[in-house]
Structure formats: structure tokens, C-alpha cells
Write an enzyme that holds these catalytic residues in place. Structure first.
Site, mmCIF file in Angstrom:
data_model
loop_
_atom_site.group_PDB
_atom_site.id
_atom_site.type_symbol
_atom_site.label_atom_id
_atom_site.label_comp_id
_atom_site.label_asym_id
_atom_site.label_seq_id
_atom_site.Cartn_x
_atom_site.Cartn_y
_atom_site.Cartn_z
ATOM 1 N N LYS A 82 0.584 -1.293 -0.070
ATOM 2 C CA LYS A 82 0.041 0.417 -0.348
ATOM 3 C C LYS A 82 0.765 1.447 -0.253
ATOM 4 O O LYS A 82 1.826 0.949 0.588
ATOM 5 C CB LYS A 82 -0.998 -0.249 0.976
ATOM 6 C CG LYS A 82 -1.972 0.984 0.760
ATOM 7 C CD LYS A 82 -3.517 0.704 0.242
ATOM 8 C CE LYS A 82 -3.832 1.456 -0.274
ATOM 9 N NZ LYS A 82 -5.193 0.452 -0.180
ATOM 10 N N GLY A 176 -23.446 5.011 1.480
ATOM 11 C CA GLY A 176 -22.216 5.902 0.416
ATOM 12 C C GLY A 176 -22.829 5.782 -1.059
ATOM 13 O O GLY A 176 -22.790 3.684 -1.536
ATOM 14 N N GLY A 178 -21.174 6.219 -3.381
ATOM 15 C CA GLY A 178 -20.615 6.430 -4.261
ATOM 16 C C GLY A 178 -20.033 5.231 -5.697
ATOM 17 O O GLY A 178 -21.000 4.652 -6.481
ATOM 18 N N VAL A 180 -18.610 2.666 -5.625
ATOM 19 C CA VAL A 180 -19.304 0.681 -6.108
ATOM 20 C C VAL A 180 -20.687 0.645 -5.687
ATOM 21 O O VAL A 180 -21.876 -0.235 -6.031
ATOM 22 C CB VAL A 180 -19.015 0.577 -4.930
ATOM 23 C CG1 VAL A 180 -18.615 -1.353 -4.617
ATOM 24 C CG2 VAL A 180 -16.686 0.481 -4.890
HETATM 25 P P1 NAI Z 1 -16.626 6.225 -3.617
HETATM 26 O O1 NAI Z 1 -15.495 7.564 -2.973
HETATM 27 O O2 NAI Z 1 -16.485 6.505 -4.807
HETATM 28 O O3 NAI Z 1 -17.416 6.170 -2.789
HETATM 29 C C1 NAI Z 1 -17.457 6.570 -1.823
HETATM 30 C C2 NAI Z 1 -19.183 7.766 -1.089
HETATM 31 O O4 NAI Z 1 -18.845 7.656 0.697
HETATM 32 C C3 NAI Z 1 -18.806 8.854 -1.272
HETATM 33 O O5 NAI Z 1 -19.970 9.036 -2.184
HETATM 34 C C4 NAI Z 1 -19.121 9.542 -0.062
HETATM 35 O O6 NAI Z 1 -19.902 10.747 -0.443
HETATM 36 C C5 NAI Z 1 -19.643 8.396 0.499
HETATM 37 N N1 NAI Z 1 -19.573 9.293 2.139
HETATM 38 C C6 NAI Z 1 -18.674 9.589 2.760
HETATM 39 N N2 NAI Z 1 -18.946 9.568 4.352
HETATM 40 C C7 NAI Z 1 -19.500 9.469 4.188
HETATM 41 C C8 NAI Z 1 -20.558 9.244 4.942
HETATM 42 N N3 NAI Z 1 -20.444 8.992 6.057
HETATM 43 N N4 NAI Z 1 -22.424 8.589 5.222
HETATM 44 C C9 NAI Z 1 -22.591 8.048 4.422
HETATM 45 N N5 NAI Z 1 -21.492 8.270 2.720
HETATM 46 C C10 NAI Z 1 -20.825 8.987 3.485
HETATM 47 O O7 NAI Z 1 -15.661 4.913 -3.437
HETATM 48 P P2 NAI Z 1 -15.827 3.452 -3.749
HETATM 49 O O8 NAI Z 1 -14.972 3.195 -4.732
HETATM 50 O O9 NAI Z 1 -17.249 3.768 -4.319
HETATM 51 O O10 NAI Z 1 -15.129 3.123 -2.508
HETATM 52 C C11 NAI Z 1 -16.027 2.892 -1.336
HETATM 53 C C12 NAI Z 1 -15.281 1.598 -0.271
HETATM 54 O O11 NAI Z 1 -14.967 0.511 -1.245
HETATM 55 C C13 NAI Z 1 -14.073 2.451 -0.183
HETATM 56 O O12 NAI Z 1 -14.135 2.017 1.470
HETATM 57 C C14 NAI Z 1 -13.084 1.886 -0.525
HETATM 58 O O13 NAI Z 1 -12.195 1.657 -0.246
HETATM 59 C C15 NAI Z 1 -13.787 0.322 -0.665
HETATM 60 N N6 NAI Z 1 -13.601 -0.096 -2.409
HETATM 61 C C16 NAI Z 1 -13.635 0.404 -3.304
HETATM 62 C C17 NAI Z 1 -13.118 -0.753 -3.828
HETATM 63 C C18 NAI Z 1 -13.224 -0.087 -5.954
HETATM 64 O O14 NAI Z 1 -13.045 -1.042 -6.614
HETATM 65 N N7 NAI Z 1 -13.675 1.424 -6.070
HETATM 66 C C19 NAI Z 1 -12.112 -1.820 -4.132
HETATM 67 C C20 NAI Z 1 -12.468 -2.064 -3.280
HETATM 68 C C21 NAI Z 1 -12.591 -1.632 -1.452
#
Ligand code: NAI
Length: 351
Positions: A82, A176, A178, A180
Site C-alpha cells: 500500500k 455510500g 459512490g 461501488v
Molecule cells: P467513492 O469515494 O467513490 O465513494 C464513497 C462514497 O461514500 C462517496 O460518495 C462519499 O460521499 C460517501 N461518504 C463519505 N462519508 C459518508 C458518510 N458518513 N455517510 C454516507 N456516505 C458517505 O469510493 P468507492 O470506490 O465507491 O469505494 C467505497 C469503499 O469501498 C471505500 O472504502 C473503498 O476503499 C472500498 N473499496 C473500493 C473498491 C473499488 O473498486 N472502488 C475496491 C475495494 C474496496
């Protein structure tokens, strides 16, 4: 060029931990390589504001070990690493910063490969690519693949808990919306599930509601939502002594890394009768997708492996029951077993 690389001693089982600095580029980064026993280490580059350098080191150590376990559980010939870049104030020159990072990644000679993570984007990785070829995810977003893997993990948990992996009619609360969370909502909608969603970003909530027919709740209320399954897809540490007593679900399965704030929180879930699909098993779809670029896997192999996460999660639940331990501990045991057998066959090969 002002790049310096200092080897850190952490007293942990990590193979290498480096503190890399290039003041001219505004670059300060901790790179932890936990294990290359199974193959070259992989792990994203996080850009985050840390209160202290020690905090960044702790994060890198924890996340890199998680990557080793994730790859071991997904049966991939890859190890865990990492990168954690410390964000200092306003970031004015991303080009200089990520070029410096690319030079450091290049110095591993392929022993450690990176990609995007929290705070970084494919555009940043394209800058890294100018200095090294050992960077992934420049071309395609892994999130839909991660979402599919989470969906499969959820189905496995449903099968274990309710005797059927059909999610039609079940209610899933997603924290969330985002990358995923959005794709997961669409998968679940297609499977006939009902959805409750939350995000701190109203635009992302809107987009997800439109695509999936979900009901939106304010961010703080998602823990109290009455549902069958809770899917954390935002931040780590959200399963803790304050939130777990509020949950009104039977299963937790989501994408966020390090969902349990502490080990004891896995036991707390178990005590409340909530079945937890361990995060690093459920969210391995993204790294499996990375094997297409990294190891030349076909799209079909990637698809099969992601569908196979269903079986991996069931293996965890079975061991947990047999050994009367919570699933998060069972996943660690399975991963450690796989790593030990790799080390054993390596020793046998060398002797
Ligand atoms: P992202 O950054 O696109 O989405 C995260 C979302 O969570 C954002 O929309 C943000 O506004 C929201 N958020 C932040 N604080 C919040 C809260 N208190 N309440 C509700 N929503 C909140 O990230 P992504 O890529 O969707 O990843 C999501 C999680 O999955 C992260 O923890 C990431 O490390 C993990 N992950 C993602 C992978 C991927 O392929 N993108 C692979 C493996 C793990």
C-alpha cells in the site's frame, strides 16, 4: 531531483516499509510491502491528510496486510502492499507529486504495483504511468467488478442465513453512493431487492435513487434503517460500539475496507446475531479485475473468479461455525493458512 528514500523499522511482519520524500514535488509517502510470498505485491495509492507521520505509517501497515489477506483469500498469485501519500495543505502540483511517486514505484522493479485508491484517480495514475509501467487501473474503473463481488458475497450470506441466496424482496441499506455503492444498488435492483441509501453528497444520492428506485435517508440514519442487510460502501471503522447496537439487520456485507473499528467489534456483531461477510473477502472483485491487466487473464476468467467469491465467503462461514469463532477471525485464519502453505511449498522448492 531531491528524492530520498528511508527504510523504516516497524517491528511488524512487513517485508519493507519506506518513507519517501521529494520536497520540491511536495511529496511525502509511506510505502509498505507486507508480503510477496504469493507473488508481486499490489495495493493502491491513498492520498489523505494525516495528523502525524506515525498515523500514516499505521494506516499503510494495516492496509498492506489487508491486501495480502485479500489476495490470499481470492486465491491470487499476488501479495499485499500500500502507498499512503500525506497530503500537506493545498495540493497545487499533482503532476510533480505523482511523477515523484511513479519514480519510487519504478524502483521496486515490478515487486510492488499500485493503482488508484481513496483520494486518487485514474488521471493521477496516468501521471504515474509516465514514470513506470507498474501501475494499474489507468484504463477502466474497477468499481462495477467490486460491486458484483459484493453482490455475490451478499448472496452467499443470504444462503447461509436464510437457506436461499435469492435477494428478491429483501431490503438492503447501502451507506455510500459512490462508485461501488451506485453499481451495487443497480445490481440489487436488478435482483429484485428493495433499497435504502445514504451519502453525504446529495448529488450522488440523487443519481442512485434515479437508477435504482431507492429510498434515501440522511447519512446518520442509515445505521437505524430497518432492513435485512447493511452494506457499508463508504468509510472504514463504521462498525463499532456506538453503531452496532443500532443496526436492525441480519447481515452486514459491503465494500468498504476495514469496516470493523476494532477486532472486538466482530465479536459484538456475532453476539447480536448479525452475520458479517468479512470486508476483504467481499470486496476482492476489484483486485481480481486487475488481474486482466496484470496477469493477462481473460474477461471470462475474471468473471468466473468474481462469481467464485460466493464460495469463498461460504468457506469462511463454515470455518467460523466449525471453530466457533466470528467470521472475521475465520477469514484471517483461512488467509494465514494459505500463506503458510505457500511459504512451506516455497521452502520445499528451494531445498
Ligand atoms: P467513492 O469515494 O467513490 O465513494 C464513497 C462514497 O461514500 C462517496 O460518495 C462519499 O460521499 C460517501 N461518504 C463519505 N462519508 C459518508 C458518510 N458518513 N455517510 C454516507 N456516505 C458517505 O469510493 P468507492 O470506490 O465507491 O469505494 C467505497 C469503499 O469501498 C471505500 O472504502 C473503498 O476503499 C472500498 N473499496 C473500493 C473498491 C473499488 O473498486 N472502488 C475496491 C475495494 C474496496
Amino acid at each position: 531531483m531531491t528524492l530520498t528514500i528511508e527504510e523504516l523499522t516497524t517491528g511488524t511482519d512487513h517485508e519493507r516499509v519506506l518513507l519517501c520524500r521529494d520536497p520540491q514535488a511536495g511529496y511525502r509517502c509511506v510505502i509498505a510491502v507486507h508480503s510477496t510470498a504469493a507473488g508481486p505485491a499490489v495495493g493502491g495509492t491513498r492520498l489523505w491528510t494525516y495528523a502525524t507521520e506515525e498515523e500514516a505509517v499505521t494506516d499503510a501497515l494495516r492496509l498492506s496486510r489487508g491486501m495480502t489477506y485479500k489476495c490470499a483469500m481470492a486465491g491470487l498469485p499476488l501479495g499485499g502492499g500500500k502507498s499512503v501519500i500525506l497530503r500537506d495543505g493545498n495540493l497545487t502540483d499533482r503532476e510533480a507529486l505523482f511523477r515523484a511517486h511513479g519514480r519510487v514505484i519504478e524502483s521496486f522493479g515490478g515487486g510492488y504495483m499500485t493503482g488508484e485508491d481513496v483520494g486518487t484517480s485514474p488521471t493521477d495514475m496516468a501521471i504515474v504511468r509516465r514514470e513506470t509501467k507498474h501501475v494499474l487501473g489507468v484504463t477502466e474503473d474497477p468499481s462495477p467488478y467490486t460491486a458484483r463481488g459484493v453482490f455475490r458475497a451478499m448472496s452467499a450470506a443470504a444462503l447461509h442465513r436464510w437457506g436461499s441466496d435469492d435477494l428478491a424482496g429483501r431490503t438492503v441499506a447501502i451507506q455510500g453512493c459512490g462508485s461501488v455503492g451506485f453499481h451495487l444498488a443497480r445490481e440489487l435492483r436488478a435482483a429484485g431487492a428493495r433499497l435504502v441509501v445514504s451519502d453525504v453528497d446529495p448529488g450522488r444520492v440523487r443519481r442512485t435513487v434515479e437508477a435504482s428506485g431507492a429510498r434515501a435517508v440522511p447519512p446518520e440514519e442509515i445505521f437505524d434503517a430497518e432492513a435485512d442487510i447493511f452494506a457499508p460502501c463508504a468509510l472504514g471503522g463504521i462498525l463499532n460500539a456506538e453503531t452496532i447496537p443500532r443496526l436492525r439487520v441480519e447481515i452486514v456485507a459491503g465494500a468498504a475496507n476495514n469496516q470493523l473499528l476494532e477486532e472486538a467489534d466482530g465479536e459484538l456483531l456475532q453476539a447480536r446475531g448479525i452475520l458479517y461477510a468479512p470486508d476483504y473477502v467481499a470486496n476482492a472483485g476489484g483486485v481480481i479485475f486487475g488481474c486482466q491487466e496484470l496477469l493477462g487473464w481473460s474477461a471470462e476468467t475474471v468473471r468466473e473468479r468474481i462469481e467464485g467469491l460466493h464460495g469463498a465467503v461460504l468457506d469462511v462461514f463454515r470455518l467460523a461455525e466449525k471453530q466457533e469463532i466470528p467470521p472475521h477471525a475465520a477469514a484471517d485464519r483461512l488467509a494465514e493458512r494459505r500463506l503458510a502453505s505457500l511459504a512451506h511449498s516455497k521452502r520445499a522448492f528451494m531445498s
